[in-house]
Design a protein around this motif. Structure first.
Motif, mmCIF file in Angstrom:
data_model
loop_
_atom_site.group_PDB
_atom_site.id
_atom_site.type_symbol
_atom_site.label_atom_id
_atom_site.label_comp_id
_atom_site.label_asym_id
_atom_site.label_seq_id
_atom_site.Cartn_x
_atom_site.Cartn_y
_atom_site.Cartn_z
ATOM 1 N N ALA A 31 0.809 -1.220 0.000
ATOM 2 C CA ALA A 31 0.000 0.000 0.000
ATOM 3 C C ALA A 31 0.842 1.270 0.000
ATOM 4 O O ALA A 31 0.304 2.360 -0.231
ATOM 5 C CB ALA A 31 -0.932 -0.001 1.210
ATOM 6 N N HIS A 32 2.145 1.145 0.253
ATOM 7 C CA HIS A 32 3.032 2.314 0.288
ATOM 8 C C HIS A 32 4.284 2.044 -0.554
ATOM 9 O O HIS A 32 5.402 2.004 -0.024
ATOM 10 C CB HIS A 32 3.409 2.650 1.731
ATOM 11 C CG HIS A 32 2.240 2.984 2.598
ATOM 12 N ND1 HIS A 32 1.592 2.026 3.365
ATOM 13 C CD2 HIS A 32 1.591 4.151 2.809
ATOM 14 C CE1 HIS A 32 0.584 2.604 4.018
ATOM 15 N NE2 HIS A 32 0.561 3.888 3.691
ATOM 16 N N PRO A 33 4.133 1.857 -1.862
ATOM 17 C CA PRO A 33 5.272 1.510 -2.719
ATOM 18 C C PRO A 33 6.231 2.681 -2.893
ATOM 19 O O PRO A 33 5.801 3.833 -3.001
ATOM 20 C CB PRO A 33 4.607 1.137 -4.042
ATOM 21 C CG PRO A 33 3.329 1.935 -4.054
ATOM 22 C CD PRO A 33 2.874 1.974 -2.622
ATOM 23 N N GLU A 34 7.519 2.351 -2.925
ATOM 24 C CA GLU A 34 8.543 3.385 -3.054
ATOM 25 C C GLU A 34 9.654 2.893 -3.982
ATOM 26 O O GLU A 34 10.161 1.781 -3.815
ATOM 27 C CB GLU A 34 9.147 3.706 -1.684
ATOM 28 C CG GLU A 34 8.135 4.239 -0.686
ATOM 29 C CD GLU A 34 8.701 4.244 0.731
ATOM 30 O OE1 GLU A 34 8.804 5.325 1.325
ATOM 31 O OE2 GLU A 34 9.053 3.155 1.230
ATOM 32 N N GLY A 83 15.764 -9.717 1.520
ATOM 33 C CA GLY A 83 14.511 -9.207 0.985
ATOM 34 C C GLY A 83 14.769 -7.845 0.372
ATOM 35 O O GLY A 83 15.687 -7.137 0.788
ATOM 36 N N GLU A 84 13.951 -7.468 -0.589
ATOM 37 C CA GLU A 84 14.170 -6.211 -1.318
ATOM 38 C C GLU A 84 13.097 -5.191 -0.969
ATOM 39 O O GLU A 84 11.905 -5.514 -0.900
ATOM 40 C CB GLU A 84 14.203 -6.494 -2.824
ATOM 41 C CG GLU A 84 15.411 -7.359 -3.192
ATOM 42 C CD GLU A 84 15.351 -7.985 -4.568
ATOM 43 O OE1 GLU A 84 16.409 -8.446 -5.043
ATOM 44 O OE2 GLU A 84 14.254 -8.039 -5.169
ATOM 45 N N LEU A 85 13.518 -3.956 -0.762
ATOM 46 C CA LEU A 85 12.646 -2.909 -0.249
ATOM 47 C C LEU A 85 11.842 -2.187 -1.324
ATOM 48 O O LEU A 85 10.781 -1.630 -1.044
ATOM 49 C CB LEU A 85 13.485 -1.855 0.493
ATOM 50 C CG LEU A 85 14.206 -2.303 1.766
ATOM 51 C CD1 LEU A 85 15.333 -1.329 2.095
ATOM 52 C CD2 LEU A 85 13.226 -2.395 2.928
ATOM 53 N N ASP A 86 12.324 -2.165 -2.553
ATOM 54 C CA ASP A 86 11.834 -1.201 -3.534
ATOM 55 C C ASP A 86 10.685 -1.711 -4.382
ATOM 56 O O ASP A 86 10.421 -2.907 -4.474
ATOM 57 C CB ASP A 86 12.974 -0.771 -4.451
ATOM 58 C CG ASP A 86 13.550 -1.923 -5.265
ATOM 59 O OD1 ASP A 86 13.696 -3.029 -4.726
ATOM 60 O OD2 ASP A 86 13.863 -1.710 -6.456
ATOM 61 N N SER A 87 10.030 -0.760 -5.030
ATOM 62 C CA SER A 87 8.958 -1.054 -5.973
ATOM 63 C C SER A 87 9.399 -0.655 -7.380
ATOM 64 O O SER A 87 10.470 -0.072 -7.583
ATOM 65 C CB SER A 87 7.691 -0.280 -5.619
ATOM 66 O OG SER A 87 7.845 1.093 -5.969
ATOM 67 N N LEU A 88 8.551 -0.940 -8.327
ATOM 68 C CA LEU A 88 8.684 -0.436 -9.691
ATOM 69 C C LEU A 88 7.906 0.871 -9.837
ATOM 70 O O LEU A 88 7.367 1.401 -8.858
ATOM 71 C CB LEU A 88 8.120 -1.476 -10.667
ATOM 72 C CG LEU A 88 8.994 -2.700 -10.922
ATOM 73 C CD1 LEU A 88 8.136 -3.887 -11.308
ATOM 74 C CD2 LEU A 88 10.005 -2.381 -12.019
ATOM 75 N N LYS A 89 7.802 1.367 -11.069
ATOM 76 C CA LYS A 89 6.878 2.443 -11.415
ATOM 77 C C LYS A 89 6.067 1.932 -12.598
ATOM 78 O O LYS A 89 6.614 1.683 -13.676
ATOM 79 C CB LYS A 89 7.628 3.725 -11.772
ATOM 80 C CG LYS A 89 8.433 4.291 -10.611
ATOM 81 C CD LYS A 89 9.133 5.581 -10.974
ATOM 82 C CE LYS A 89 8.177 6.752 -10.980
ATOM 83 N NZ LYS A 89 8.891 8.055 -11.119
ATOM 84 N N PRO A 94 -3.328 -1.199 -10.072
ATOM 85 C CA PRO A 94 -4.379 -0.878 -9.088
ATOM 86 C C PRO A 94 -3.847 -0.441 -7.723
ATOM 87 O O PRO A 94 -4.569 0.213 -6.964
ATOM 88 C CB PRO A 94 -5.182 -2.174 -8.979
ATOM 89 C CG PRO A 94 -4.322 -3.240 -9.556
ATOM 90 C CD PRO A 94 -3.461 -2.573 -10.574
ATOM 91 N N HIS A 95 -2.612 -0.807 -7.395
ATOM 92 C CA HIS A 95 -2.048 -0.404 -6.108
ATOM 93 C C HIS A 95 -0.957 0.660 -6.272
ATOM 94 O O HIS A 95 -0.147 0.865 -5.360
ATOM 95 C CB HIS A 95 -1.479 -1.618 -5.373
ATOM 96 C CG HIS A 95 -2.494 -2.676 -5.075
ATOM 97 N ND1 HIS A 95 -3.598 -2.444 -4.283
ATOM 98 C CD2 HIS A 95 -2.600 -3.964 -5.485
ATOM 99 C CE1 HIS A 95 -4.329 -3.549 -4.194
ATOM 100 N NE2 HIS A 95 -3.747 -4.481 -4.923
ATOM 101 N N ALA A 96 -0.941 1.339 -7.409
ATOM 102 C CA ALA A 96 0.091 2.348 -7.665
ATOM 103 C C ALA A 96 -0.140 3.592 -6.818
ATOM 104 O O ALA A 96 -1.285 3.985 -6.546
ATOM 105 C CB ALA A 96 0.119 2.723 -9.143
ATOM 106 N N ASP A 97 0.937 4.208 -6.413
ATOM 107 C CA ASP A 97 0.868 5.512 -5.758
ATOM 108 C C ASP A 97 0.376 6.527 -6.795
ATOM 109 O O ASP A 97 0.957 6.654 -7.863
ATOM 110 C CB ASP A 97 2.258 5.902 -5.245
ATOM 111 C CG ASP A 97 2.250 7.199 -4.468
ATOM 112 O OD1 ASP A 97 1.901 8.244 -5.058
ATOM 113 O OD2 ASP A 97 2.639 7.194 -3.290
ATOM 114 N N PRO A 98 -0.688 7.257 -6.504
ATOM 115 C CA PRO A 98 -1.248 8.161 -7.515
ATOM 116 C C PRO A 98 -0.318 9.294 -7.916
ATOM 117 O O PRO A 98 -0.468 9.858 -9.001
ATOM 118 C CB PRO A 98 -2.525 8.700 -6.851
ATOM 119 C CG PRO A 98 -2.324 8.477 -5.388
ATOM 120 C CD PRO A 98 -1.475 7.252 -5.264
ATOM 121 N N GLU A 99 0.625 9.637 -7.062
ATOM 122 C CA GLU A 99 1.534 10.737 -7.384
ATOM 123 C C GLU A 99 2.794 10.271 -8.096
ATOM 124 O O GLU A 99 3.287 10.947 -8.997
ATOM 125 C CB GLU A 99 1.917 11.484 -6.102
ATOM 126 C CG GLU A 99 0.748 12.198 -5.433
ATOM 127 C CD GLU A 99 1.189 12.984 -4.214
ATOM 128 O OE1 GLU A 99 2.410 13.040 -3.920
ATOM 129 O OE2 GLU A 99 0.305 13.544 -3.543
#
Length: 442
Positions: A31-34, A83-89, A94-99
């Motif tokens: 819910a908080h991808p970075e 384990g890996e901390l990061d997300s993609l863009k 559907p769970h993408a950060d809107p900004e």
């Protein structure tokens, strides 16, 4: 001393006892991808969980990374669990950060929960004291090699040297006390059953490219300009024209994008930016392809009378696998999900910085098939969190027990028999040799 199977049962039961909390960790991270080197919330949550579970740790490694250590109190090798901390863009996820459009379209949110689950399982009553050696639990940033221009700016500011999290961990010495390592990805490739093991990966270099031309009125005076976008298009055509020169075995993959195509439609484009990856099965293969790409880029600039600045950055090295660790893992996976649901993978043409680790120490990198959709796509979603988090954690915890039980006999043998492809110094020298910057004109 309890039998190995008793230790494994205790670890599994402890993971189940914390199952709801571990799955909640994964879903909170989802819910908080970075993106990489920006994973401040994810890093903070991981740190809080280490505190909650009583595992001493260090944070701030490679900006956002963490490393915790479980010590058995008995001498032996150190096994790393990552384990890996990061997300993609990914636009439209559907769970993408809107900004930011950041989204966990590769399942890294489950990896952090799996890694924590291994730590919980191994702390079950009686487990650690019947093992030998240590377990390093590492949360690494920036596995997804994206936002090259942003990361290169961090490099130029001295915040980091390499653009991936595990290369930075290696450079900083955070893996210097680790003798072998493992981590588990999620997958949606159902042809592999429920758990896939083995497999190798391509290596990669990255390029940041700037074509420079001359601005002019695009309608009334295009003859007075130099079209940098045309230079980029010619360069991409020249890159495509090289494809028949690559051997199939080398699995070369080149996929450029234009990140800036001009300033205004009324002006001849004078500043055009590109990024590309150059991937291959071996170091020699992708470096050869990289030289051909540079030649194509220079040809595009020359054709229109402009210039091109090419920055080549080391990416990730090809991933290898350790057969003995793989066999141990396979047996545990089969015990969890049944032999028909465990299958071996072949070579994969994507890239991961776990490949860098595999050049220095024995490594395994299995997958839990718990998602649907296309990896890195807007439809990639983890559905089976019991498999993705709890089963994934159990399989690794059981393999750690195999390695470190009986006075770490198996881990000691693997360490003794392993001939590393590179030492740390050789690795750093190789990576630094891939840095290249140049400006080329007609």
């Amino acid at each position: 001393m309890p039998a190995i199977e008793e230790l494994k049962s205790a670890a599994q039961a402890e993971i189940d006892r914390y199952g709801t909390e571990l799955i909640q960790v994964a879903q909170t991270i989802r819910a908080h991808p970075e993106p990489g080197f920006r994973e401040w919330k994810t890093s903070g949550l991981t740190a809080q969980k280490f505190r909650d579970f009583g595992i001493p740790f260090q944070d701030g490694i490679a900006l956002t990374g963490l490393k915790a250590m479980l010590d058995t109190g008995n001498d032996g090798p150190t096994v790393g669990v990552i384990g890996e901390l990061d997300s993609l863009k990914v636009l439209g996820h559907p769970h993408a950060d809107p900004e930011t459009s950041a989204a966990h379209a590769c399942g890294h949110h489950c990896q952090i929960a799996m890694m924590l689950g291994v730590g919980i399982g191994l702390q079950a009553a009686g487990v650690l004291r019947n093992l030998a050696g240590r377990i390093a639990l590492m949360a690494t940033p920036a596995e997804e090699y994206i936002e090259i221009e942003y990361r290169d700016a961090l490099r130029r500011q001295g915040e980091l040297e390499f653009l991936g999290g595990k290369p930075e961990f290696i450079r900083l010495g955070a893996m210097g006390d680790t003798d072998m390592a493992m981590m588990t990805h999620t997958s949606s490739e159902t042809q592999y059953g429920k758990i896939a093991y083995g497999g190798t990966n391509n290596g990669i270099v990255a390029k940041h490219i700037r074509f420079v031309g001359k601005a002019a009125h695009a309608g009334s005076a295009p003859h007075a300009g130099v079209n940098a976008l045309n230079a980029a298009m010619i360069a991409m055509s020249a890159i495509h024209a090289q494809r028949e020169t690559y051997r199939d075995y080398d699995t070369i993959r080149i996929h450029p994008i234009i990140t800036q195509g001009g300033v205004a439609v009324s002006s001849v484009p004078a500043d055009v930016r590109m990024e590309t990856f150059v991937r291959g099965r071996s170091i020699e293969a992708f470096l050869d392809a990289s030289a051909k790409v540079d030649r194509a880029l220079r040809a595009g600039a020359m054709a229109v009378g402009g210039s091109v600045a090419i920055t080549t950055l080391p990416g990730y090295l090809p991933m290898q696998k350790n057969a003995t660790m793989m066999d141990l893992y396979r047996a545990n996976a089969e015990a969890l999900v049944g032999a028909p649901n465990v299958r071996e993978m072949g070579h994969r043409t994507g890239s991961t910085d776990m490949g860098d680790v595999s050049q220095l120490m024995p490594v395994i990198h299995p997958y839990v098939v718990a998602a649907s959709g296309v990896g890195h796509g807007a439809d990639y979603l983890v559905h089976d969190y019991d498999l993705a988090v709890l089963t994934g954690a159990k399989a690794m915890a059981m393999t750690v027990i195999d390695l470190l039980a009986d006075s770490a006999e198996r881990a000691t043998a693997i360490k003794s028999n392993y001939m590393a492809t590179l030492t740390k110094d050789q690795y750093l020298s190789l990576m630094r040799s891939m840095f290249e910057e140049g400006v080329y004109t007609e």
